[in-house]
Design a protein around this motif. Structure first.
Motif, PDB file in Angstrom:
ATOM      1  N   VAL A 139       0.839  -1.212   0.000  1.00 25.07           N
ATOM      2  CA  VAL A 139       0.000   0.000   0.000  1.00 25.07           C
ATOM      3  C   VAL A 139       0.868   1.255   0.000  1.00 25.07           C
ATOM      4  O   VAL A 139       0.614   2.219  -0.736  1.00 25.07           O
ATOM      5  N   LEU A 140       1.926   1.249   0.833  1.00 28.31           N
ATOM      6  CA  LEU A 140       2.787   2.428   0.922  1.00 28.31           C
ATOM      7  C   LEU A 140       3.502   2.699  -0.392  1.00 28.31           C
ATOM      8  O   LEU A 140       3.567   3.850  -0.856  1.00 28.31           O
ATOM      9  N   MET A 141       4.061   1.655  -1.023  1.00 24.19           N
ATOM     10  CA  MET A 141       4.787   1.859  -2.273  1.00 24.19           C
ATOM     11  C   MET A 141       3.860   2.325  -3.391  1.00 24.19           C
ATOM     12  O   MET A 141       4.272   3.096  -4.265  1.00 24.19           O
ATOM     13  N   THR A 142       2.627   1.868  -3.379  1.00 27.62           N
ATOM     14  CA  THR A 142       1.666   2.367  -4.367  1.00 27.62           C
ATOM     15  C   THR A 142       1.461   3.866  -4.206  1.00 27.62           C
ATOM     16  O   THR A 142       1.431   4.622  -5.193  1.00 27.62           O
ATOM     17  N   THR A 143       1.355   4.312  -2.966  1.00 24.09           N
ATOM     18  CA  THR A 143       1.203   5.756  -2.702  1.00 24.09           C
ATOM     19  C   THR A 143       2.456   6.528  -3.091  1.00 24.09           C
ATOM     20  O   THR A 143       2.377   7.620  -3.674  1.00 24.09           O
ATOM     21  N   VAL A 144       3.627   5.971  -2.795  1.00 26.54           N
ATOM     22  CA  VAL A 144       4.898   6.640  -3.114  1.00 26.54           C
ATOM     23  C   VAL A 144       5.054   6.787  -4.623  1.00 26.54           C
ATOM     24  O   VAL A 144       5.430   7.858  -5.131  1.00 26.54           O
ATOM     25  N   VAL A 145       4.779   5.730  -5.360  1.00 28.29           N
ATOM     26  CA  VAL A 145       4.925   5.775  -6.818  1.00 28.29           C
ATOM     27  C   VAL A 145       3.949   6.783  -7.425  1.00 28.29           C
ATOM     28  O   VAL A 145       4.306   7.565  -8.313  1.00 28.29           O
ATOM     29  N   GLY A 146       2.702   6.794  -6.948  1.00 29.19           N
ATOM     30  CA  GLY A 146       1.734   7.746  -7.471  1.00 29.19           C
ATOM     31  C   GLY A 146       2.139   9.188  -7.213  1.00 29.19           C
ATOM     32  O   GLY A 146       2.035  10.054  -8.107  1.00 29.19           O
ATOM     33  N   THR A 147       2.629   9.460  -6.004  1.00 28.58           N
ATOM     34  CA  THR A 147       3.081  10.814  -5.681  1.00 28.58           C
ATOM     35  C   THR A 147       4.307  11.195  -6.502  1.00 28.58           C
ATOM     36  O   THR A 147       4.425  12.339  -6.978  1.00 28.58           O
ATOM     37  N   SER A 148       5.240  10.272  -6.690  1.00 27.97           N
ATOM     38  CA  SER A 148       6.457  10.555  -7.463  1.00 27.97           C
ATOM     39  C   SER A 148       6.127  10.888  -8.912  1.00 27.97           C
ATOM     40  O   SER A 148       6.706  11.803  -9.502  1.00 27.97           O
ATOM     41  N   ILE A 149       5.199  10.146  -9.507  1.00 33.91           N
ATOM     42  CA  ILE A 149       4.810  10.426 -10.897  1.00 33.91           C
ATOM     43  C   ILE A 149       4.184  11.816 -11.002  1.00 33.91           C
ATOM     44  O   ILE A 149       4.454  12.576 -11.942  1.00 33.91           O
ATOM     45  N   THR A 150       3.367  12.157 -10.012  1.00 31.28           N
ATOM     46  CA  THR A 150       2.723  13.476 -10.043  1.00 31.28           C
ATOM     47  C   THR A 150       3.742  14.606  -9.989  1.00 31.28           C
ATOM     48  O   THR A 150       3.669  15.582 -10.755  1.00 31.28           O
ATOM     49  N   ILE A 151       4.737  14.498  -9.097  1.00 32.37           N
ATOM     50  CA  ILE A 151       5.731  15.573  -8.947  1.00 32.37           C
ATOM     51  C   ILE A 151       6.717  15.574 -10.108  1.00 32.37           C
ATOM     52  O   ILE A 151       7.094  16.629 -10.627  1.00 32.37           O
ATOM     53  N   TYR A 152       7.120  14.390 -10.558  1.00 32.04           N
ATOM     54  CA  TYR A 152       8.109  14.347 -11.641  1.00 32.04           C
ATOM     55  C   TYR A 152       7.521  14.865 -12.952  1.00 32.04           C
ATOM     56  O   TYR A 152       8.256  15.323 -13.833  1.00 32.04           O
ATOM     57  N   SER A 153       6.220  14.816 -13.098  1.00 31.07           N
ATOM     58  CA  SER A 153       5.605  15.359 -14.326  1.00 31.07           C
ATOM     59  C   SER A 153       5.875  16.856 -14.473  1.00 31.07           C
ATOM     60  O   SER A 153       5.938  17.380 -15.587  1.00 31.07           O
ATOM     61  N   MET A 154       6.083  17.565 -13.336  1.00 30.27           N
ATOM     62  CA  MET A 154       6.433  18.980 -13.405  1.00 30.27           C
ATOM     63  C   MET A 154       7.843  19.172 -13.968  1.00 30.27           C
ATOM     64  O   MET A 154       8.116  20.136 -14.698  1.00 30.27           O
ATOM     65  N   SER A 155       8.757  18.258 -13.634  1.00 29.25           N
ATOM     66  CA  SER A 155      10.118  18.343 -14.169  1.00 29.25           C
ATOM     67  C   SER A 155      10.150  18.048 -15.655  1.00 29.25           C
ATOM     68  O   SER A 155      10.958  18.595 -16.406  1.00 29.25           O
ATOM     69  N   VAL A 156       9.278  17.146 -16.105  1.00 27.88           N
ATOM     70  CA  VAL A 156       9.217  16.845 -17.537  1.00 27.88           C
ATOM     71  C   VAL A 156       8.792  18.082 -18.316  1.00 27.88           C
ATOM     72  O   VAL A 156       9.286  18.341 -19.437  1.00 27.88           O
ATOM     73  N   ARG A 157       7.910  18.880 -17.740  1.00 24.98           N
ATOM     74  CA  ARG A 157       7.477  20.095 -18.419  1.00 24.98           C
ATOM     75  C   ARG A 157       8.633  21.089 -18.605  1.00 24.98           C
ATOM     76  O   ARG A 157       8.645  21.878 -19.551  1.00 24.98           O
ATOM     77  N   LEU A 158       9.629  21.066 -17.695  1.00 25.23           N
ATOM     78  CA  LEU A 158      10.767  21.973 -17.814  1.00 25.23           C
ATOM     79  C   LEU A 158      11.610  21.690 -19.048  1.00 25.23           C
ATOM     80  O   LEU A 158      12.257  22.588 -19.592  1.00 25.23           O
ATOM     81  N   GLU A 159      11.659  20.434 -19.501  1.00 20.07           N
ATOM     82  CA  GLU A 159      12.419  20.102 -20.708  1.00 20.07           C
ATOM     83  C   GLU A 159      11.841  20.834 -21.920  1.00 20.07           C
ATOM     84  O   GLU A 159      12.573  21.370 -22.757  1.00 20.07           O
ATOM     85  N   LYS A 160      10.517  20.847 -22.019  1.00 17.83           N
ATOM     86  CA  LYS A 160       9.887  21.589 -23.115  1.00 17.83           C
ATOM     87  C   LYS A 160      10.153  23.100 -22.985  1.00 17.83           C
ATOM     88  O   LYS A 160      10.431  23.801 -23.960  1.00 17.83           O
ATOM     89  N   TRP A 161      10.106  23.584 -21.766  1.00 15.28           N
ATOM     90  CA  TRP A 161      10.398  24.999 -21.513  1.00 15.28           C
ATOM     91  C   TRP A 161      11.838  25.330 -21.901  1.00 15.28           C
ATOM     92  O   TRP A 161      12.134  26.389 -22.450  1.00 15.28           O
ATOM     93  N   ASN A 162      12.757  24.453 -21.628  1.00  9.47           N
ATOM     94  CA  ASN A 162      14.173  24.644 -21.961  1.00  9.47           C
ATOM     95  C   ASN A 162      14.359  24.765 -23.473  1.00  9.47           C
ATOM     96  O   ASN A 162      15.072  25.640 -23.973  1.00  9.47           O
ATOM     97  N   LEU A 163      13.686  23.891 -24.225  1.00  9.60           N
ATOM     98  CA  LEU A 163      13.797  23.947 -25.681  1.00  9.60           C
ATOM     99  C   LEU A 163      13.203  25.250 -26.223  1.00  9.60           C
ATOM    100  O   LEU A 163      13.765  25.879 -27.134  1.00  9.60           O
ATOM    101  N   ASP A 164      12.089  25.673 -25.676  1.00  7.53           N
ATOM    102  CA  ASP A 164      11.462  26.900 -26.159  1.00  7.53           C
ATOM    103  C   ASP A 164      12.327  28.129 -25.869  1.00  7.53           C
ATOM    104  O   ASP A 164      12.453  29.044 -26.708  1.00  7.53           O
ATOM    105  N   ILE A 165      12.961  28.186 -24.692  1.00  6.63           N
ATOM    106  CA  ILE A 165      13.820  29.324 -24.339  1.00  6.63           C
ATOM    107  C   ILE A 165      15.006  29.433 -25.291  1.00  6.63           C
ATOM    108  O   ILE A 165      15.351  30.514 -25.806  1.00  6.63           O
TER     109      ILE A 165
END
Length: 816
Positions: free
Chosen positions: A536-562
């Motif tokens: 149960v705990l690892m399921t929660t950890v993985v879900g939270t990690s995917i949610t936060i890491y999706s913000m970092s993925v958006r920075l790659e697109k921002w980097n290319l645009d800049i």
């Protein structure tokens, strides 16, 4: 006893020949052919009726049974036969169950008179039984007289059939098969009301029915196992099946509580079927933990050592230590001297020594010492400095232990059966240890054969410093040396992991001790709860990690645009203020911007490279994000790491997600884990004695035929061990063949069971502690009429049985 113990009659060669001869004919013709040949097998009939007369008589008999004509049925059976003597719980002679007897003729559907009588009433059943009706006959639908009587809830018919030796298990299997999933509603309707209710089973599996069986405890165990093995049971009946299994277990425990003497328990539990081993295999924990069961297990565990004094135990200790050096001389003595004198091998000195070595407690000590030897050698291998790539003497000793341990595990699997071997979780740990050490041995052997240059960490550092001070640098030799070190480092990893696992394995051997055993057993169940919580705990950890890491993925697109916009901006003529304004904007959006000093509008924004927009190190990759979220569960994460280059809205979003995760993981899940562990520990503590006794009993099952010699003698003496095991098996088989001929002992055992059954009926009452002193107990069987009943407090045996029936505060399930 064999089939007779279950109520199944045996067949004579003559009857078997008759059935084989008439297998291809119709049921009626088969009956008549059997009657025609009755004279050839010793029947007293001298004149045979015609086929027409037999057909008329059979039709007349079946019609009278269906119509309920009791007098007419008895008259017809008396004309064609005579009453038989029925031995209680066994039945009558198998000759009466043949089709020569009119009471066993069959209809076209395979029904015999007893099956038809079971559909009528109990009086008709008793009449057919008096003339030799077979209580274990089955028709084409696999119905038995007992299953039909149970479907009608006819207690008198059930009692009469059981008294005549009816097979309870066959009726249970038939009734449970009607409660499975069916293909269509028409098929379900064809089964009738019996397929829609568990009532026939509840009537059939009551305590008084078990008491009418020849071996009540074995019958209860077999019935519980048969019900548990039924597959594809309809969902509405699963709960009832579980209750029936529980009732069978409770009956076995109550029956044990009514045994008053140890010698009675030995007669009932050990011959002719080993009920103790059956209870251990089926995990009947309460039954195994009963004082009588534990005493038998204790005697088997210590064998002849249980009653030895100090000097006797000292002599056994010396024999145990020096047995590897004594067994071969004693074997030579037997071959050279004892054989010439005609002494049997099982009475020789070498057989006495090996029989002593095969005592379960000594096999357990041997196995524990073997683990300690392997463990100590592995510790020295891990802690000893190894400056060479060659295999050291300690590693050679370790590999010898591994080979011996492989032979021991193979022998254990063969002796126990591979299915039972893999049912033990700790055997998987043993296999893991052997696999790891085997991989390390093969790895080290390959390195030792290919690379033999002396390499150590200190040598690499020294050589590195020397090479820096010189102009000559041999890159190939350096890579070769560092490759050596990496190989040895990988082997060290394998040794370290194996050492940790081996520590856990040796810890389980302490379950045998009274002080640490209950604690370790509780730890085992707590670990199971922790594993469930981890999912149960690892399921929660993985879900939270995917949610936060999706913000970092958006920075790659921002980097290319800049970088794309900066390239366009460099191609235009801008003033210095415009350049500085752009740099300030980018600096606000990024954590780091590398640009040259801007002196005029001819300078580019970047120094020939792209602008780097990187997320914080805590969220730089998915694994880094997963690691950060995991450590935040234990408060080891700094929220200040959530900074630029994220926008303010993104930072707020990540902080909200972290707060929700902390609330869910730390506040809810961790507190729930604490509650689950507390509940499990309390439940185990309430039944720690039962759990510990059962765990110790499983050791008896495992080490009854264990390896009796220490490493490395266990590998060298394997042929001798197998030879002696075969001799013991032959000796035990000869003893078992003698047992059926001892009719007096069987009669005595049946008498003991009958006495306990009567005691069960008359003595077992759930007295409360308050009315034990005032409520009278029914007098024992055999008490003279008119005598006053004995008080519970004045009857010591009844008081003991009353204390055995006290229930704990938390009821403990045998299937926990």
């Amino acid at each position: 006893m064999g089939d007779r113990a279950n109520g199944a009659p045996t067949t004579t060669p003559e009857l078997t020949e008759i059935e084989n001869t008439n297998a291809s004919t119709s049921p009626t013709s088969r009956n008549f052919s059997s009657v025609a040949r009755a004279v050839s097998i010793g029947n007293s009939m001298t004149a045979l009726p015609s086929v027409d007369d037999l057909q008329k008589q059979s039709h007349n008999l079946f019609e009278k049974i269906k119509s309920g004509d009791h007098e007419g049925v008895e008259r017809l059976l008396s004309e064609r036969g005579h009453k038989v003597d029925i031995v209680p719980r066994i039945g009558c002679s198998s000759l009466h169950y043949s089709r020569c007897n009119m009471a066993n003729w069959e209809t076209e559907t395979g029904d015999n008179p007893l099956i038809l009588a079971a559909r009528v009433d109990s009086r008709m059943v008793k009449i057919v039984l008096m003339y030799g009706g077979n209580p274990n006959h089955t028709n084409k639908e696999r119905d038995t007289p007992l299953s039909i009587a149970a479907g009608r809830s006819d207690k008198e018919a059930i009692d009469a059939l059981l008294l005549a030796g009816a097979n309870l298990r066959a009726a249970v299997v038939k009734l449970t098969s009607l409660l499975k999933y069916v293909a269509s509603d028409e098929q379900l309707k064809g089964y009738g009301d019996v397929a829609c209710s568990v009532k026939p089973l509840t009537v059939l599996l009551s305590d008084d029915v078990y008491l009418k069986c020849r071996c009540p405890i074995k019958t209860a165990f077999d019935v519980g196992r048969d019900i548990a093995n039924i597959k594809d049971v309809r969902s509405e009946f699963k709960t009832e099946f579980e209750l029936l299994i529980e009732d069978a277990n409770v009956f076995a425990n109550r029956f044990m509580n009514n045994i008053d003497r140890m010698w009675e328990a030995r007669e009932i539990l050990t011959y002719p079927v080993d009920l103790i081993r059956m209870a251990i295999d089926q995990k009947k924990k309460k039954f195994v933990s009963h004082p009588f069961s534990q005493q038998i297990i204790y005697d088997r565990w210590f064998g002849d050592l249980a009653h030895k004094m100090f000097y006797g135990k000292l002599l056994v200790t010396l024999k145990f230590l020096f047995s590897p050096f004594l067994v071969l001389p004693l074997m030579l003595k037997f071959c050279l001297l004892d054989v010439c004198r005609g002494q049997p091998v099982m009475k020789s000195d070498v057989a006495e020594l090996l029989r002593l070595k095969f005592t379960p407690c000594l096999c357990f000590i041997t196995d524990a010492v073997n683990y300690l030897i392997l463990h100590v050698i592995l510790i020295f291998v891990c802690l000893t400095e190894q400056d060479t790539g060659k295999v050291t003497p300690l590693e050679y000793a370790l590999y010898v232990c591994v080979i011996s341990r492989i032979f021991i595990e193979l022998d254990l699997g063969v002796q126990q059966g591979w299915r039972r071997y893999f049912a033990n979780v700790w055997n998987y740990v043993d296999i893991l240890i052997l696999i790891l050490l085997s991989i390390a041995a093969l790895y080290k052997g390959c390195i030792d054969g290919e690379l033999h240059v002396a390499v150590s960490y200190d040598d690499i550092i020294t050589k590195y410093e020397e090479e820096l001070d010189t102009t000559e640098y041999n890159l190939e030799e350096w890579s070769h040396s560092i490759g050596h070190y990496r190989h040895f480092l990988n082997i060290s990893y394998i040794y370290a992991v194996t050492e940790f696992v081996l520590f856990l394995r040796i810890l389980t051997l302490l379950e045998y001790t009274r002080s640490l055993g209950p604690m370790l057993i509780a730890l085992k169940y707590l670990l199971a709860d922790v594993l469930k919580f981890t999912v149960v705990l690892m399921t929660t950890v993985v879900g939270t990690s995917i949610t936060i890491y999706s913000m970092s993925v958006r920075l790659e697109k921002w980097n290319l645009d800049i970088n794309k916009e900066c390239g366009k901006f460099n191609e235009t003529d801008k003033t210095t203020d415009e350049w500085k304004s752009l740099i300030s904007f980018i600096d606000d959006m990024t954590a780091k911007v590398q640009v040259n000093s801007i002196t005029d509008n001819s300078k580019n924004l970047c120094d020939g490279g792209d602008i780097t927009i990187e997320p914080p190190a805590s969220f730089g990759s998915f694994l880094a994000t997963l690691r950060s979220i995991m450590w935040s569960t234990f408060g080891l994460f700094d929220v200040q790491n959530v900074t630029k280059p994220y926008e303010e809205s993104t930072i707020s979003f990540i902080n909200v997600i972290l707060v929700l995760y902390i609330l869910l993981a730390c506040v809810l899940l961790l507190n729930m884990l604490i509650g689950i562990l507390s509940s499990t520990f309390d439940r185990i503590q309430e039944n720690c004695d039962v759990e510990w006794k059962y765990a110790r009993s499983e050791l008896l099952k495992e080490y009854s035929r264990g390896q009796p010699f220490l490493i490395p003698f266990s590998t060298l003496l394997f042929p001798l061990v197998y030879w002696f095991r075969e001799k013991m098996r032959q000796e035990k088989q000869k003893e078992s063949e003698k047992f059926p001929t001892q009719a007096a002992e069987q009669a005595e055992r049946d008498k003991i069971i009958s006495e306990v059954c009567e005691r069960f009926k008359t003595d077992y009452t759930d007295y409360s502690e308050e009315d034990c002193a005032t409520r009278p107990r029914t007098a024992r069987p055999g008490t003279k009429p008119g005598t006053a009943p004995v008080s519970v407090l004045n009857d010591f045996d009844a008081r003991v049985r009353q204390m055995r029936t006290r229930k704990p505060n938390i009821e403990f399930s045998d299937h926990y």
